[in-house]
Design a protein around this motif. Structure first.
Motif, PDB file in Angstrom:
ATOM      1  N   ARG A 158       0.830  -1.219   0.000  1.00  0.00           N
ATOM      2  CA  ARG A 158       0.000   0.000   0.000  1.00  0.00           C
ATOM      3  C   ARG A 158       0.857   1.258   0.000  1.00  0.00           C
ATOM      4  N   TYR A 159       1.890   1.271   0.832  1.00  0.00           N
ATOM      5  CA  TYR A 159       2.782   2.437   0.857  1.00  0.00           C
ATOM      6  C   TYR A 159       3.521   2.574  -0.475  1.00  0.00           C
ATOM      7  N   ALA A 160       3.973   1.462  -1.026  1.00  0.00           N
ATOM      8  CA  ALA A 160       4.695   1.500  -2.296  1.00  0.00           C
ATOM      9  C   ALA A 160       3.796   2.018  -3.420  1.00  0.00           C
ATOM     10  N   LYS A 161       2.560   1.567  -3.425  1.00  0.00           N
ATOM     11  CA  LYS A 161       1.627   2.013  -4.463  1.00  0.00           C
ATOM     12  C   LYS A 161       1.353   3.506  -4.335  1.00  0.00           C
ATOM     13  N   ALA A 162       1.145   3.976  -3.119  1.00  0.00           N
ATOM     14  CA  ALA A 162       0.906   5.404  -2.911  1.00  0.00           C
ATOM     15  C   ALA A 162       2.121   6.232  -3.340  1.00  0.00           C
ATOM     16  N   LEU A 163       3.297   5.775  -2.968  1.00  0.00           N
ATOM     17  CA  LEU A 163       4.526   6.473  -3.360  1.00  0.00           C
ATOM     18  C   LEU A 163       4.678   6.464  -4.875  1.00  0.00           C
ATOM     19  N   TYR A 164       4.402   5.349  -5.501  1.00  0.00           N
ATOM     20  CA  TYR A 164       4.515   5.249  -6.957  1.00  0.00           C
ATOM     21  C   TYR A 164       3.571   6.238  -7.640  1.00  0.00           C
ATOM     22  N   GLU A 165       2.342   6.320  -7.166  1.00  0.00           N
ATOM     23  CA  GLU A 165       1.363   7.231  -7.771  1.00  0.00           C
ATOM     24  C   GLU A 165       1.805   8.681  -7.655  1.00  0.00           C
ATOM     25  N   VAL A 166       2.317   9.065  -6.494  1.00  0.00           N
ATOM     26  CA  VAL A 166       2.821  10.427  -6.304  1.00  0.00           C
ATOM     27  C   VAL A 166       4.032  10.660  -7.205  1.00  0.00           C
ATOM     28  N   ALA A 167       4.918   9.685  -7.274  1.00  0.00           N
ATOM     29  CA  ALA A 167       6.129   9.817  -8.097  1.00  0.00           C
ATOM     30  C   ALA A 167       5.777   9.962  -9.577  1.00  0.00           C
ATOM     31  N   VAL A 168       4.791   9.220 -10.045  1.00  0.00           N
ATOM     32  CA  VAL A 168       4.361   9.330 -11.441  1.00  0.00           C
ATOM     33  C   VAL A 168       3.785  10.720 -11.692  1.00  0.00           C
ATOM     34  N   GLU A 169       2.928  11.196 -10.781  1.00  0.00           N
ATOM     35  CA  GLU A 169       2.344  12.539 -10.915  1.00  0.00           C
ATOM     36  C   GLU A 169       3.416  13.611 -11.047  1.00  0.00           C
ATOM     37  N   ARG A 170       4.488  13.454 -10.292  1.00  0.00           N
ATOM     38  CA  ARG A 170       5.540  14.476 -10.263  1.00  0.00           C
ATOM     39  C   ARG A 170       6.708  14.161 -11.199  1.00  0.00           C
ATOM     40  N   GLY A 171       6.577  13.117 -12.002  1.00  0.00           N
ATOM     41  CA  GLY A 171       7.614  12.773 -12.956  1.00  0.00           C
ATOM     42  C   GLY A 171       8.899  12.258 -12.311  1.00  0.00           C
ATOM     43  N   GLN A 172       8.784  11.660 -11.143  1.00  0.00           N
ATOM     44  CA  GLN A 172       9.951  11.186 -10.403  1.00  0.00           C
ATOM     45  C   GLN A 172       9.966   9.670 -10.202  1.00  0.00           C
ATOM     46  N   ALA A 173       9.116   8.939 -10.915  1.00  0.00           N
ATOM     47  CA  ALA A 173       9.016   7.486 -10.710  1.00  0.00           C
ATOM     48  C   ALA A 173      10.340   6.783 -10.994  1.00  0.00           C
TER      49      ALA A 173
ATOM     50  N   SER B 185      13.438  15.265  -2.667  1.00  0.00           N
ATOM     51  CA  SER B 185      12.506  15.671  -1.608  1.00  0.00           C
ATOM     52  C   SER B 185      11.330  14.710  -1.454  1.00  0.00           C
ATOM     53  N   ILE B 186      10.860  14.120  -2.548  1.00  0.00           N
ATOM     54  CA  ILE B 186       9.736  13.178  -2.448  1.00  0.00           C
ATOM     55  C   ILE B 186      10.138  11.997  -1.571  1.00  0.00           C
ATOM     56  N   PHE B 187      11.344  11.504  -1.781  1.00  0.00           N
ATOM     57  CA  PHE B 187      11.830  10.374  -1.008  1.00  0.00           C
ATOM     58  C   PHE B 187      11.989  10.746   0.468  1.00  0.00           C
ATOM     59  N   ALA B 188      12.595  11.907   0.721  1.00  0.00           N
ATOM     60  CA  ALA B 188      12.793  12.352   2.108  1.00  0.00           C
ATOM     61  C   ALA B 188      11.443  12.577   2.795  1.00  0.00           C
ATOM     62  N   ASP B 189      10.496  13.187   2.079  1.00  0.00           N
ATOM     63  CA  ASP B 189       9.164  13.402   2.652  1.00  0.00           C
ATOM     64  C   ASP B 189       8.477  12.071   2.940  1.00  0.00           C
ATOM     65  N   PHE B 190       8.671  11.117   2.071  1.00  0.00           N
ATOM     66  CA  PHE B 190       8.080   9.795   2.262  1.00  0.00           C
ATOM     67  C   PHE B 190       8.638   9.130   3.522  1.00  0.00           C
ATOM     68  N   LEU B 191       9.944   9.240   3.717  1.00  0.00           N
ATOM     69  CA  LEU B 191      10.549   8.653   4.918  1.00  0.00           C
ATOM     70  C   LEU B 191      10.040   9.333   6.180  1.00  0.00           C
ATOM     71  N   ARG B 192       9.846  10.638   6.114  1.00  0.00           N
ATOM     72  CA  ARG B 192       9.280  11.345   7.278  1.00  0.00           C
ATOM     73  C   ARG B 192       7.854  10.877   7.557  1.00  0.00           C
ATOM     74  N   LEU B 193       7.083  10.623   6.493  1.00  0.00           N
ATOM     75  CA  LEU B 193       5.725  10.103   6.661  1.00  0.00           C
ATOM     76  C   LEU B 193       5.763   8.725   7.323  1.00  0.00           C
ATOM     77  N   LEU B 194       6.691   7.887   6.883  1.00  0.00           N
ATOM     78  CA  LEU B 194       6.837   6.570   7.514  1.00  0.00           C
ATOM     79  C   LEU B 194       7.167   6.715   8.997  1.00  0.00           C
ATOM     80  N   ALA B 195       8.034   7.667   9.324  1.00  0.00           N
ATOM     81  CA  ALA B 195       8.409   7.887  10.724  1.00  0.00           C
ATOM     82  C   ALA B 195       7.197   8.345  11.536  1.00  0.00           C
ATOM     83  N   GLU B 196       6.423   9.273  10.986  1.00  0.00           N
ATOM     84  CA  GLU B 196       5.232   9.762  11.692  1.00  0.00           C
ATOM     85  C   GLU B 196       4.244   8.632  11.964  1.00  0.00           C
ATOM     86  N   ASN B 197       4.133   7.722  11.012  1.00  0.00           N
ATOM     87  CA  ASN B 197       3.183   6.608  11.143  1.00  0.00           C
ATOM     88  C   ASN B 197       3.791   5.378  11.801  1.00  0.00           C
ATOM     89  N   LYS B 198       5.009   5.531  12.322  1.00  0.00           N
ATOM     90  CA  LYS B 198       5.714   4.419  12.994  1.00  0.00           C
ATOM     91  C   LYS B 198       5.841   3.209  12.075  1.00  0.00           C
TER      92      LYS B 198
END
Length: 180
Positions: free
Chosen positions: A9-24, A73-86
């Motif tokens: 689920r996290y990978a799919k969400a990250l992939y969708e955001v990355a595709v939107e921003r051209g960073q996949a 930044s997308i990757f760093a933000d994603f890691l921070r999200l993972l940290a927030e959600n434990k």
């Protein structure tokens, strides 16, 4: 709860955001690098589940393991999200799930050839051409290695398919026939 479900689920969400921003593709490079680091150093995953290591240190460790730069930044933000959600300890599974999803979406196969001796350039070129024909237009990520234990020949692994054209395999088959 299924441990595979959360990483997917996290990978799919990250992939969708990355595709939107051209960073996949860039995230694929980072996730692949991180996946290799988890395979090479199993203690990395243990560190992520250690409650005495702070989230900031875990994030820094993952950024370094992936080879991320300041512009990721997308990757760093994603890691921070993972940290927030434990969920930082799910990073190994998320990296595997992301790379798998990326390859499925882009029709990319992982091909690994093991030969008994180093292949000559023309042999490797013919083998690659044969494999590409088998993939019906899909692309491949090609790696190779040498295993003298094969005695002769080669083994081709294409994702979950395996073609074993080694002398060792032929000898094992002959042995089984003799036993029967």
């Amino acid at each position: 709860m299924n441990e595979g479900l959360i990483p997917r689920r996290y990978a799919k969400a990250l992939y969708e955001v990355a595709v939107e921003r051209g960073q996949a593709e860039r995230l694929y490079v980072l996730m692949t690098s991180m996946e290799h680091q988890f395979e090479a150093a199993p203690a990395l995953a243990t560190t992520l589940s250690n409650p005495f290591v702070g989230d900031a240190d875990k994030i820094a460790l993952l950024l370094t393991a992936a080879g991320a730069s300041d512009s990721d930044s997308i990757f760093a933000d994603f890691l921070r999200l993972l940290a927030e959600n434990k969920r930082l300890d799910f990073a190994p599974g998320i990296s595997r799930a992301y790379t798998l999803l990326y390859r499925q979406e882009r029709d990319i196969y992982r091909v690994h050839v093991v030969s008994a001796a180093p292949l000559a350039d023309d042999q490797e070129k013919r083998l690659k051409s044969f494999i590409e024909g088998h993939l019906n237009g899909a692309s491949m990520e090609y790696t190779s290695s040498v295993d003298p234990g094969l005695i002769g020949g080669f083994v081709v692994n294409v994702d979950n398919e395996r073609l074993d054209a080694s002398v060792r395999q032929q000898l094992q088959q002959m042995r089984q026939q003799l036993i029967q």
